[in-house]
Design an enzyme around this catalytic site. Structure first.
Site, PDB file in Angstrom:
ATOM      1  N   ASP A  34       1.098  -9.966   1.727  1.00  0.00           N
ATOM      2  CA  ASP A  34      -0.307 -10.285   1.436  1.00  0.00           C
ATOM      3  C   ASP A  34      -0.667 -11.686   1.931  1.00  0.00           C
ATOM      4  OD1 ASP A  34      -2.838  -9.805   0.475  1.00  0.00           O
ATOM      5  OD2 ASP A  34      -2.356 -10.321  -1.602  1.00  0.00           O
ATOM      6  N   HIS A  51      -3.778 -10.727  10.842  1.00  0.00           N
ATOM      7  CA  HIS A  51      -2.992  -9.488  10.886  1.00  0.00           C
ATOM      8  C   HIS A  51      -2.015  -9.523  12.067  1.00  0.00           C
ATOM      9  CE1 HIS A  51      -5.281  -7.946   7.644  1.00  0.00           C
ATOM     10  NE2 HIS A  51      -6.395  -7.704   8.315  1.00  0.00           N
ATOM     11  N   LEU A 145      20.076  -0.729   9.012  1.00  0.00           N
ATOM     12  CA  LEU A 145      19.025  -1.120   8.057  1.00  0.00           C
ATOM     13  C   LEU A 145      18.085   0.061   7.883  1.00  0.00           C
ATOM     14  CD1 LEU A 145      17.557  -3.426   6.409  1.00  0.00           C
ATOM     15  CD2 LEU A 145      16.097  -3.683   8.415  1.00  0.00           C
TER      16      LEU A 145
HETATM   17  C1  IPE Z   1      -1.900  -5.098  -1.213  1.00  0.00           C
HETATM   18  O1  IPE Z   1      -2.700  -6.133  -0.743  1.00  0.00           O
HETATM   19  C2  IPE Z   1      -1.664  -4.112  -0.137  1.00  0.00           C
HETATM   20  C3  IPE Z   1      -0.879  -4.590   0.994  1.00  0.00           C
HETATM   21  C4  IPE Z   1      -0.314  -5.759   1.111  1.00  0.00           C
HETATM   22  C5  IPE Z   1      -0.728  -3.659   2.062  1.00  0.00           C
HETATM   23  P1  IPE Z   1      -4.279  -6.154  -1.018  1.00  0.00           P
HETATM   24  O2  IPE Z   1      -4.775  -7.422  -0.468  1.00  0.00           O
HETATM   25  O3  IPE Z   1      -4.895  -4.900  -0.544  1.00  0.00           O
HETATM   26  O4  IPE Z   1      -4.308  -6.138  -2.618  1.00  0.00           O
HETATM   27  P2  IPE Z   1      -5.422  -6.585  -3.641  1.00  0.00           P
HETATM   28  O5  IPE Z   1      -6.689  -5.877  -3.248  1.00  0.00           O
HETATM   29  O6  IPE Z   1      -5.556  -8.070  -3.534  1.00  0.00           O
HETATM   30  O7  IPE Z   1      -4.880  -6.158  -4.964  1.00  0.00           O
HETATM   31  C1  IPE Z   2      -2.491  -8.249   3.769  1.00  0.00           C
HETATM   32  O1  IPE Z   2      -3.377  -9.306   3.979  1.00  0.00           O
HETATM   33  C2  IPE Z   2      -2.648  -7.163   4.794  1.00  0.00           C
HETATM   34  C3  IPE Z   2      -3.286  -5.941   4.283  1.00  0.00           C
HETATM   35  C4  IPE Z   2      -3.579  -5.704   3.045  1.00  0.00           C
HETATM   36  C5  IPE Z   2      -3.585  -4.907   5.251  1.00  0.00           C
HETATM   37  P1  IPE Z   2      -4.870  -9.265   3.479  1.00  0.00           P
HETATM   38  O2  IPE Z   2      -5.706  -8.681   4.560  1.00  0.00           O
HETATM   39  O3  IPE Z   2      -4.965  -8.572   2.162  1.00  0.00           O
HETATM   40  O4  IPE Z   2      -5.178 -10.807   3.320  1.00  0.00           O
HETATM   41  P2  IPE Z   2      -5.931 -11.541   2.140  1.00  0.00           P
HETATM   42  O5  IPE Z   2      -5.328 -11.082   0.854  1.00  0.00           O
HETATM   43  O6  IPE Z   2      -7.363 -11.157   2.254  1.00  0.00           O
HETATM   44  O7  IPE Z   2      -5.696 -12.994   2.404  1.00  0.00           O
HETATM   45 MG    MG Z   3      -4.815  -9.228   0.237  1.00  0.00          MG
END
Ligand code: IPE
Ligand code: IPE
Ligand code: MG
Length: 256
Positions: A34, A51, A145
């Site tokens: 995240d 990303h 792995l």
């Molecule tokens: C959780 O992250 C899902 C992934 C890392 C793929 P999100 O950014 O979607 O989660 P919330 O919305 O903050 O809970």
């Molecule tokens: C995690 O990063 C990737 C996915 C959930 C696809 P985020 O896109 O949730 O990044 P933040 O949480 O907004 O910083």
């Molecule tokens: Mg996120």
């Protein structure tokens, strides 16, 4: 916690080398990757840049897992709830996934990595589904792995699907409801045959599971790191493994 804190993990908390962990090594590590969006925002870049950088961190996480002797690595890449994001971001993410699969498959094969995917793949385009199936097939004999990517994955979805399959088997007469126990139920989950995660890591400072492996992580140790996913490296992996090694796992029994 401020973004600058997130961008600069405390070096005292993050030893530099990956392999020097005293104590048990987690057999199965699962990571909620995240913070890509916040990483990009802090640099005034579009989210897709976060990303893209996140995909590079995936490579570092895989390398760190292999160097640390972790046998199973599960990465949460896209949740069932992430379909709620704007179409443009979903398009960027699927393009990156397509690119990742095409550029990394040879590397996965060369490194003895077996790739599995869990989640509701029906929601992806047919070409990505084809690439995913091919990658699973072409790495199926690898053992060094076990890498699992959770894509369009939601634990509640997964548990409901398992319950549906169990109910169908019962109605068809091939399963006796009286014989259903945790072990048998787990065989209907997407993770059938995989060990439960010992350690779940979440980056970005958020402290929640966001619908990840709710059944399987029932007794996992949780480590929340104040680093945004694109900045994740071997030192953070080692830090989390070190934290795991220091924990006493009781599984409900009395302390040793
Ligand atoms: C959780 O992250 C899902 C992934 C890392 C793929 P999100 O950014 O979607 O989660 P919330 O919305 O903050 O809970
Ligand atoms: C995690 O990063 C990737 C996915 C959930 C696809 P985020 O896109 O949730 O990044 P933040 O949480 O907004 O910083
Ligand atoms: Mg996120």
């Amino acid at each position: 916690m401020s973004v600058t804190n997130l961008l600069r993990p405390n070096p005292a908390e993050a030893p530099a080398k990956p392999a020097a962990v005293a104590g048990p090594v987690a057999r199965h590590v699962a990571i909620i990757m995240d913070g890509n969006g916040r990483w990009a925002a802090a640099r005034r870049l579009p989210r897709v840049a976060g990303h893209r950088e996140g995909a590079r961190a995936v490579r570092r996480a895989i390398e760190a897992a292999m160097q640390s002797g972790v046998g199973w690595l599960t990465l949460y890449a896209f949740s069932s709830e992430n379909w709620r994001r704007p179409a443009g971001e979903i398009l960027d993410l699927t393009a990156l996934l397509r690119q990742y699969l095409r550029s990394e498959l040879a590397e996965l094969k060369a490194n003895g990595i077996r790739l599995r995917v869990i989640g509701d793949l029906q929601r992806f385009d047919e070409d990505i589904r084809g690439d995913l199936r091919a990658a699973e097939r072409e790495t199926a004999e690898n053992h060094r792995l076990n890498l699992t990517i959770a894509l369009s994955y939601g634990a509640r979805d997964e548990i409901v699907a398992a319950a549906r399959a169990v109910a169908e088997a019962a109605v068809a007469g091939s399963l006796d409801p009286a014989g259903l126990d945790e072990r048998l139920f787990a065989r209907y989950l997407a993770t059938a045959g995989m060990p439960d995660p010992d350690l779940v890591i979440r980056t970005s400072g958020e402290q929640r599971l966001s619908n990840f492996l709710l059944w399987q992580a029932a007794y996992a140790e949780l480590v929340f790191l104040d680093v945004l996913w694109p900045d994740f490296g071997p030192e953070h992996f080692a830090h989390a493994l070190g934290e795991y090694a220091r924990r006493e796992r009781r599984f409900g029994a009395r302390p040793a």
